[in-house]
Structure formats: C-alpha cells, structure tokens
Motif scaffolding. Structure first.
Motif, PDB file in Angstrom:
ATOM      1  N   UNK A  12     -28.581 -19.615-101.085  1.00 23.50           N
ATOM      2  CA  UNK A  12     -27.478 -19.419-102.024  1.00 23.50           C
ATOM      3  C   UNK A  12     -26.156 -19.388-101.263  1.00 23.50           C
ATOM      4  N   UNK A  13     -26.176 -18.679-100.131  1.00 24.13           N
ATOM      5  CA  UNK A  13     -24.947 -18.554 -99.346  1.00 24.13           C
ATOM      6  C   UNK A  13     -24.483 -19.910 -98.822  1.00 24.13           C
ATOM      7  N   UNK A  14     -25.431 -20.820 -98.610  1.00 27.56           N
ATOM      8  CA  UNK A  14     -25.067 -22.134 -98.079  1.00 27.56           C
ATOM      9  C   UNK A  14     -24.154 -22.901 -99.023  1.00 27.56           C
ATOM     10  N   UNK A  15     -24.187 -22.554-100.292  1.00 26.13           N
ATOM     11  CA  UNK A  15     -23.339 -23.254-101.255  1.00 26.13           C
ATOM     12  C   UNK A  15     -21.970 -22.610-101.402  1.00 26.13           C
ATOM     13  N   UNK A  16     -21.774 -21.488-100.718  1.00 25.24           N
ATOM     14  CA  UNK A  16     -20.480 -20.805-100.780  1.00 25.24           C
ATOM     15  C   UNK A  16     -19.879 -20.729 -99.388  1.00 25.24           C
ATOM     16  N   UNK A  17     -19.125 -21.726 -98.991  1.00 23.90           N
ATOM     17  CA  UNK A  17     -18.548 -21.695 -97.653  1.00 23.90           C
ATOM     18  C   UNK A  17     -17.720 -20.431 -97.458  1.00 23.90           C
ATOM     19  N   UNK A  18     -18.000 -19.733 -96.389  1.00 23.04           N
ATOM     20  CA  UNK A  18     -17.229 -18.522 -96.113  1.00 23.04           C
ATOM     21  C   UNK A  18     -17.890 -17.247 -96.602  1.00 23.04           C
ATOM     22  N   UNK A  19     -18.913 -17.385 -97.449  1.00 18.02           N
ATOM     23  CA  UNK A  19     -19.645 -16.200 -97.902  1.00 18.02           C
ATOM     24  C   UNK A  19     -20.928 -16.077 -97.082  1.00 18.02           C
ATOM     25  N   UNK A  20     -21.337 -14.855 -96.832  1.00 18.19           N
ATOM     26  CA  UNK A  20     -22.555 -14.655 -96.051  1.00 18.19           C
ATOM     27  C   UNK A  20     -23.710 -14.274 -96.959  1.00 18.19           C
ATOM     28  N   UNK A  21     -24.900 -14.514 -96.459  1.00 19.32           N
ATOM     29  CA  UNK A  21     -26.087 -14.160 -97.255  1.00 19.32           C
ATOM     30  C   UNK A  21     -26.119 -12.666 -97.535  1.00 19.32           C
ATOM     31  N   UNK A  22     -25.705 -11.899 -96.542  1.00 19.56           N
ATOM     32  CA  UNK A  22     -25.705 -10.443 -96.709  1.00 19.56           C
ATOM     33  C   UNK A  22     -24.753 -10.026 -97.822  1.00 19.56           C
ATOM     34  N   UNK A  23     -23.607 -10.658 -97.838  1.00 16.58           N
ATOM     35  CA  UNK A  23     -22.605 -10.320 -98.839  1.00 16.58           C
ATOM     36  C   UNK A  23     -23.105 -10.666-100.240  1.00 16.58           C
ATOM     37  N   UNK A  24     -23.710 -11.839-100.347  1.00 14.46           N
ATOM     38  CA  UNK A  24     -24.227 -12.266-101.645  1.00 14.46           C
ATOM     39  C   UNK A  24     -25.384 -11.388-102.084  1.00 14.46           C
ATOM     40  N   UNK A  25     -26.224 -11.054-101.149  1.00 17.15           N
ATOM     41  CA  UNK A  25     -27.367 -10.174-101.447  1.00 17.15           C
ATOM     42  C   UNK A  25     -26.868  -8.826-101.952  1.00 17.15           C
ATOM     43  N   UNK A  26     -25.897  -8.274-101.245  1.00 14.43           N
ATOM     44  CA  UNK A  26     -25.330  -6.998-101.672  1.00 14.43           C
ATOM     45  C   UNK A  26     -24.686  -7.113-103.052  1.00 14.43           C
ATOM     46  N   UNK A  27     -23.978  -8.203-103.243  1.00 12.05           N
ATOM     47  CA  UNK A  27     -23.288  -8.386-104.505  1.00 12.05           C
ATOM     48  C   UNK A  27     -24.288  -8.491-105.649  1.00 12.05           C
ATOM     49  N   UNK A  28     -25.360  -9.198-105.389  1.00 11.87           N
ATOM     50  CA  UNK A  28     -26.397  -9.331-106.411  1.00 11.87           C
ATOM     51  C   UNK A  28     -27.002  -7.959-106.727  1.00 11.87           C
ATOM     52  N   UNK A  29     -27.370  -7.260-105.690  1.00 18.30           N
ATOM     53  CA  UNK A  29     -28.059  -5.981-105.891  1.00 18.30           C
ATOM     54  C   UNK A  29     -27.167  -4.935-106.544  1.00 18.30           C
ATOM     55  N   UNK A  30     -25.887  -4.978-106.243  1.00 22.60           N
ATOM     56  CA  UNK A  30     -25.024  -3.924-106.758  1.00 22.60           C
ATOM     57  C   UNK A  30     -24.309  -4.303-108.046  1.00 22.60           C
ATOM     58  N   UNK A  31     -24.046  -5.577-108.271  1.00 21.65           N
ATOM     59  CA  UNK A  31     -23.278  -5.969-109.448  1.00 21.65           C
ATOM     60  C   UNK A  31     -24.098  -6.772-110.462  1.00 21.65           C
ATOM     61  N   UNK A  32     -24.529  -7.933-110.006  1.00 21.70           N
ATOM     62  CA  UNK A  32     -25.090  -8.898-110.957  1.00 21.70           C
ATOM     63  C   UNK A  32     -26.400  -8.428-111.587  1.00 21.70           C
ATOM     64  N   UNK A  33     -27.251  -7.851-110.754  1.00 18.82           N
ATOM     65  CA  UNK A  33     -28.540  -7.368-111.231  1.00 18.82           C
ATOM     66  C   UNK A  33     -28.318  -6.402-112.405  1.00 18.82           C
ATOM     67  N   UNK A  34     -27.392  -5.509-112.144  1.00 19.60           N
ATOM     68  CA  UNK A  34     -27.085  -4.489-113.130  1.00 19.60           C
ATOM     69  C   UNK A  34     -26.509  -5.120-114.394  1.00 19.60           C
ATOM     70  N   UNK A  35     -25.612  -6.053-114.168  1.00 16.51           N
ATOM     71  CA  UNK A  35     -24.934  -6.714-115.278  1.00 16.51           C
ATOM     72  C   UNK A  35     -25.932  -7.467-116.163  1.00 16.51           C
ATOM     73  N   UNK A  36     -26.840  -8.173-115.516  1.00 13.08           N
ATOM     74  CA  UNK A  36     -27.840  -8.924-116.268  1.00 13.08           C
ATOM     75  C   UNK A  36     -28.762  -7.989-117.038  1.00 13.08           C
TER      76      UNK A  36
END
Length: 210
Positions: A93-117
């Motif tokens: 997933x991170x590979x499609x977002x230049x400048x974003x790291x897998x860790x950042x996306x993982x954290x974002x998913x776990x803390x924001x998106x998961x909850x939102x969904x």
DNA sequence: AACCCTGTCAACCGCCCATAT
DNA sequence: CATATGGGCGGTTGACAGGGT
C-alpha cells in the motif's frame, strides 16, 4: 528455518527513542556513504544501535523524501481500496504513496480508518490475496507489489503531467467532498484499481524501488 | 490539582524470503 | 542442495499527550 536475532543483545546496544544527536550521526553517515550493509552501519557511523533499528529509523523517519502531515481524503480512499484488495500488506500500500511509509499507513489504518469503517458498519473489508499463512497468496502478493510499484510510478508521471493533485489510482475512485461517503465508495469498488499488467519479476522491481 | 482513560505513533520483535556461500 | 546471512515486513508494545472527571 528461523534465524538468530540480527542484533547481539549481550553488547548492550541502545534501545528506545532516538536522540537528535543519533539522528544526525545516522543522516550524516548515510548521506555521505549510503547505507551499505545495515549490519555494519552502526559501527561505521559510530552508533550504539542495532542495524535493524538504524534501518527503521531511516526508512520511517529520517529519509529526506518522507512526506509528513495528515492524510488527504484521496489518500484515505486509496488506502481503504488497497486494503480491501491486498489486506494488511502495508508495504504494498505504501508503495503507491510516494513519501509515505508502511509504518505510517499501518498506524493510520489502525488508529483512524479501522475505527471509521467500523462506525459506518463496514467493519473490515475482506482482504484479498494477502491472507496470512497461505504461501501462494504470499507469492501473489509479491507480484502485486511489483504491479503496484509500477503503477505508483505511472501515477507520479501522470501527476506531473497533469498537475493534478491526486494520482492515477485515486482518480479511479468516485470523488466526493465527504470523506465518510468516500470511504464507502472506496470499499464498494476496490477491483477498479488493478488493470495494468506487469512483466518484471518482483525482486528486481522491488530492489529498483529501494 | 490529581487521577484516569483514550488516542497516537515511534520503535521493537519475531518471522519470512531472497541471496550468498 | 543445504545452510547461513541480510534485508524487509507485519504485528505489537509502550511512552507520551490530551481530554474528561
């Protein structure tokens, strides 16, 4: 198979948060010499850290091309779409977002998106080929990495060419000003993302991207 | 003011895979 | 071919901050 820990814990290597001084040592070293072997790097750079720790610090925080700050709604949508397809393959997933790291996306998913969904009653979308424990799924996931990386590059080119703020992948999803609606839409159309074939082996592409 | 709860995120750990020997 | 090694990934943890009581 398994393997011994990469770091010799008997040597009392430092753990925990990095100090600005350590950051500077690491950045200075990599900028002049490149990272070379991560295992040897700490010694050469004068750091009392494990090589793995140095790599993590560099890739997740110190790299000059890191893009920090809040995720845009387009990025959110793409993350949700990609997660629906590949599951917890954060590096893909991170590979499609230049400048974003897998860790950042993982954290974002776990803390924001998961909850939102979950709040929206969508819970976690069923992951695609990335189910753990299935070797063929793993293999496919690698191939998909290559494909995604190729698409990321295409996306960059398209972005540069059209001066649009969102990439090719984000552009495939329905646009809306409400992020809540966006997420629902994103989950509904995950399969739209993939289209282009990739001819290269995953290893070559992966290493080229690194 | 003190305490508790919750959210966020940097960092660590253990495992897997590819490559080298 | 078997084994060792290095790099990378995903899951998890723990420290810290901010808000609520």
């Amino acid at each position: 198979m398994g393997r011994a820990p990469c770091c010799d814990r008997t040597k009392g290597l430092k753990k925990g948060p990095w100090t600005p001084k350590e950051d500077k040592l690491l950045v200075d070293y990599i900028q002049t010499n490149g990272h070379g072997s991560w295992r040897l790097l700490p010694k050469l750079a004068g750091l009392n850290r494990c090589g793995k720790s140095c790599r993590l610090r560099w890739t997740n925080y110190l790299r000059p091309d890191i893009k920090r700050g809040p995720f845009t709604s387009e990025e959110q949508k793409s993350i949700v779409q990609l997660h629906a397809i590949v599951g917890n393959k954060w590096s893909m997933i991170a590979a499609t977002f230049p400048g974003r790291t897998d860790n950042e996306i993982k954290n974002y998913w776990n803390t924001h998106l998961k909850k939102q969904l979950r709040r929206m009653g969508l819970d976690e979308p069923p992951p695609g080929p990335g189910r753990p424990g299935c070797p063929s799924a793993r293999h496919m996931a690698r191939w998909e990495t290559a494909r995604l990386e190729a698409e990321a590059r295409l996306s960059l080119l398209a972005t540069a060419a059209s001066s649009s703020s969102c990439g090719a992948i984000a552009a495939t999803s329905a646009s809306s000003s409400s992020s809540t609606v966006d997420l629902k839409t994103a989950c509904a159309r995950p399969a739209d993302i993939f289209s282009a074939p990739v001819e290269l082996g995953h290893r070559g592409l992966s290493s080229a991207a690194r």
